[in-house]
Enzyme design. Structure first.
Site, PDB file in Angstrom:
ATOM      1  N   GLU A 126       0.857  -1.190   0.000  1.00 48.45           N
ATOM      2  CA  GLU A 126       0.000   0.000   0.000  1.00 48.45           C
ATOM      3  C   GLU A 126       0.884   1.227   0.000  1.00 48.45           C
ATOM      4  OE1 GLU A 126      -4.286  -1.335   1.817  1.00 48.45           O
ATOM      5  OE2 GLU A 126      -2.808  -0.606   3.227  1.00 48.45           O
ATOM      6  N   HIS A 240      -9.980   9.467   2.250  1.00 43.65           N
ATOM      7  CA  HIS A 240      -9.518   8.392   1.382  1.00 43.65           C
ATOM      8  C   HIS A 240      -9.788   8.829  -0.055  1.00 43.65           C
ATOM      9  CE1 HIS A 240      -8.912   4.464  -0.394  1.00 43.65           C
ATOM     10  NE2 HIS A 240      -8.470   4.028   0.779  1.00 43.65           N
ATOM     11  N   ARG A 286      -2.116   9.760   0.908  1.00 43.94           N
ATOM     12  CA  ARG A 286      -3.557   9.879   0.650  1.00 43.94           C
ATOM     13  C   ARG A 286      -4.038  11.316   0.494  1.00 43.94           C
ATOM     14  NH1 ARG A 286      -6.154   5.238   4.579  1.00 43.94           N
ATOM     15  NH2 ARG A 286      -5.291   3.592   3.289  1.00 43.94           N
ATOM     16  N   HIS A 347     -12.481   9.418   5.956  1.00 44.97           N
ATOM     17  CA  HIS A 347     -12.157   8.015   6.188  1.00 44.97           C
ATOM     18  C   HIS A 347     -11.718   7.726   7.625  1.00 44.97           C
ATOM     19  CE1 HIS A 347     -10.961   4.009   5.078  1.00 44.97           C
ATOM     20  NE2 HIS A 347      -9.687   4.222   5.332  1.00 44.97           N
ATOM     21  N   ARG A 382      -2.367   9.229   8.837  1.00 45.69           N
ATOM     22  CA  ARG A 382      -2.142   7.818   9.158  1.00 45.69           C
ATOM     23  C   ARG A 382      -1.602   7.053   7.951  1.00 45.69           C
ATOM     24  NH1 ARG A 382      -5.262   3.339   8.348  1.00 45.69           N
ATOM     25  NH2 ARG A 382      -7.060   4.601   7.778  1.00 45.69           N
TER      26      ARG A 382
END
Ligand code: SIN
Length: 545
Positions: A126, A240, A286, A347, A382
């Site tokens: 990711e 997100h 993100r 998100h 995060r």
């Protein structure tokens, strides 16, 4: 000053439940905390919906953990700190990454069936991870984690689960928490506990577009705020980049793992665009990808952009991403051949109830864990798939700390406590049941909050618009009446929306999830600081990292 309790009550006049430990919330943090606390006493776990319903259940990507042969704890720490944009608590990160290995191994021991490559665990990629380190079960890792924890919890003899129980407020006297007042079967109950563990999840539902389930209305943040907890980093909301955008369909998450497997973002003009915005292209952080998506939507005057994974074989897609494949199929999109229409959505909340390394809040007898807590592991942004890891690590720590605290108590004194919520003087206009003001329909008021937050306190912010949001939110609670759960949720939404807006106005720089168009640069000289706020303190506190 805002009200302390949403409903007036006297505990002596209400049905009473006594327990050693009260856990509020049934996501992975709450479940794991309950399992831990149960080793030391009786647990009552209350949850707003069904036991399985939480943000955890919908987590797709997986759990980041430094368990592959080419990975190291140091690499995972490094990636987490980098994503956190200078605001992480390094000690907390170290704890999460180190203890995460034991906690994930324990899940596997309890039956988690994570995907394998041959005989060993399979790891996926990711964004912003320098190694493939995400353990997963297809694209339904959260569902698998929930299933394993719920199954394990149900084997324990001393845990009573009360579903559809709405925690209205934490009960405190002085600086000690004695449990919570909760609506169970529409009747207010007082649940007295030696120690209370707050694990009530996130707040995505205060935004119009969100990947979060219906239950994520920010209740835990509001409960803690009213009880006098310190709230930290409340300006940092993560968006997100890719939630499904189709008329009539929910804003279903389209996992970052699709981009991890080479998926590309395409504008409505059919052009791949991420190269214009970041060298890591689709695997940029993100916040960068979310802003790029918004920018392309504006440039092309389109409500969405598109994700393309058609380079992958249909067989691979159906096996690796079965949930996304089937969900999109329901809405007429075959992701093996079609582009997926996507747009960003709220998100995850990085900030929350400030805790120390043992998940203890500043209130005696109250620990907090999971998304509602702010241990400092996420800083300003995060890292993907660190949230379930945080939940199981700090959920366990919360359970242990609660047990330790309970062990120090004089049980007799504790049992004789009486809470009268109307003790605190409030002006009449602050009273929840005041009906002298015109009322707004609850659904309309929720829509107003969601729209305001989405437009002006979301991915792109600026001082002027944030102030408009603050002004628009200020009078809203005077118009809300009723003790039904929707009205109480609405009060909570309003409280957290106000907090986010207030702190976002104060942070005059851009960092991580907080992007200010009027202060577009990160400013380490002046802003490597946490913003901390408490209900009874009129001013914000600025605390250097
Ligand atoms: C995703 O699957 O993209 C979400 C994972 C996460 O938020 O950590």
């Amino acid at each position: 000053m805002s009200r302390r309790y949403l409903i007036n009550f006297d505990s002596a006049e209400l049905p009473r439940i006594d327990t050693d430990f009260l856990v509020i919330g049934s996501g992975s943090a709450g479940l794991r905390a309950a399992i831990e606390a149960n080793r030391h006493g009786d647990v009552v776990l209350i949850t707003k919906g069904a036991l399985q319903e939480s943000s955890t259940r919908y987590a797709q990507g997986g759990i980041a953990v430094a368990m592959s042969e080419d990975d190291e704890i140091g690499f995972h720490v490094e990636d987490t700190l980098k994503a956190g944009a200078g605001l992480c608590n390094e000690k907390a990160v170290q704890i999460m990454v180190e203890e995460g290995i034991e906690r994930v191994s324990e899940l596997i021991q309890w039956g988690a069936n994570f995907d394998k490559e041959g005989e060993t665990l399979g790891f996926t990629q990711e964004a912003a991870h320098q190694r493939r380190r995400i353990v997963h079960r297809g694209d339904a890792t959260g569902a698998e984690t929930t299933h394993v924890l719920v199954t394990h919890l149900k084997k324990q003899k001393r845990i009573q689960v009360i579903e559809y129980a709405f925690a209205v407020d934490l009960m405190t006297q002085g600086n000690t928490c004695y449990g919570a007042a909760a609506l169970i079967d529409n009747t207010l109950h007082c649940i007295f506990a030696k120690a209370t563990i707050l694990a009530a999840g996130g707040l995505g539902r205060i935004y119009q577009c969100t990947s979060n389930p219906k239950v994520a209305t920010g209740d835990g943040f509001a409960l803690a705020w009213r009880a006098g907890c310190e709230m930290m980093d409340m300006e940092f909301v993560q968006f997100h980049p890719t939630t499904l955008f189709l008329m009539g369909a929910p804003h279903f998450l389209i996992s970052e793992a699709l981009r991890g497997e080479g998926g590309t973002l395409i504008s409505a003009r059919g052009e791949r665009f991420m190269g214009k915005y970041h060298e890591l292209e689709e695997l940029a952080p993100r916040d960068v990808v979310s802003r790029a998506n918004l920018s392309e939507m504006e440039l092309t005057d389109s409500p969405c952009v598109y994700l393309d994974i058609t380079h992958l074989s249909p067989n691979f897609i159906q096996n690796r991403f079965p949930t996304i494949y089937h969900t999109c199929n329901q809405y007429g999109i075959d992701i093996t051949t079609d582009l997926i229409p996507v747009r960003p959505g709220a998100h995850f909340m990085m900030g929350g109830v400030r805790t120390n390394m043992n998940a203890e809040t500043g209130i005696r007898g109250l620990t907090a864990c999971g998304e509602v807590a702010c241990t400092g592991v996420h800083g300003a942004n995060r890292l993907a798939s660190n949230s379930l890891l945080e939940c199981i690590v700090f959920g366990t720590r919360a359970g242990k700390a609660a047990a330790e605290y309970a062990g120090t108590l004089d049980t007799q004194v504790h049992a004789s406590v009486r809470i009268q919520s109307y003790d605190e003087s409030e002006s009449s206009s602050d009273k929840f049941n005041d009906t002298s003001n015109p009322t707004v329909d609850v659904n309309t008021a929720q829509e107003i909050i969601r729209e305001l937050m989405w437009r002006h306190a979301g991915i792109l912010r600026n001082g002027e618009d944030l102030k408009k949001v603050a002004d628009a939110l200020a009078p809203l609670d005077r118009s809300i009446s009723g003790n039904q759960i929707e009205a109480l949720e609405l009060q909570n939404m309003l409280e957290v929306a106000r907090l986010i807006t207030r702190i976002a106005i104060a942070r005059t720089e851009s960092r991580g999830g907080h992007y200010r168009e009027d202060y577009a640069e990160r400013d380490d000289t002046n802003w490597r600081k946490h913003l901390v706020v408490r209900r009874n303190e009129p001013t914000l506190r600025f605390e250097p990292v």
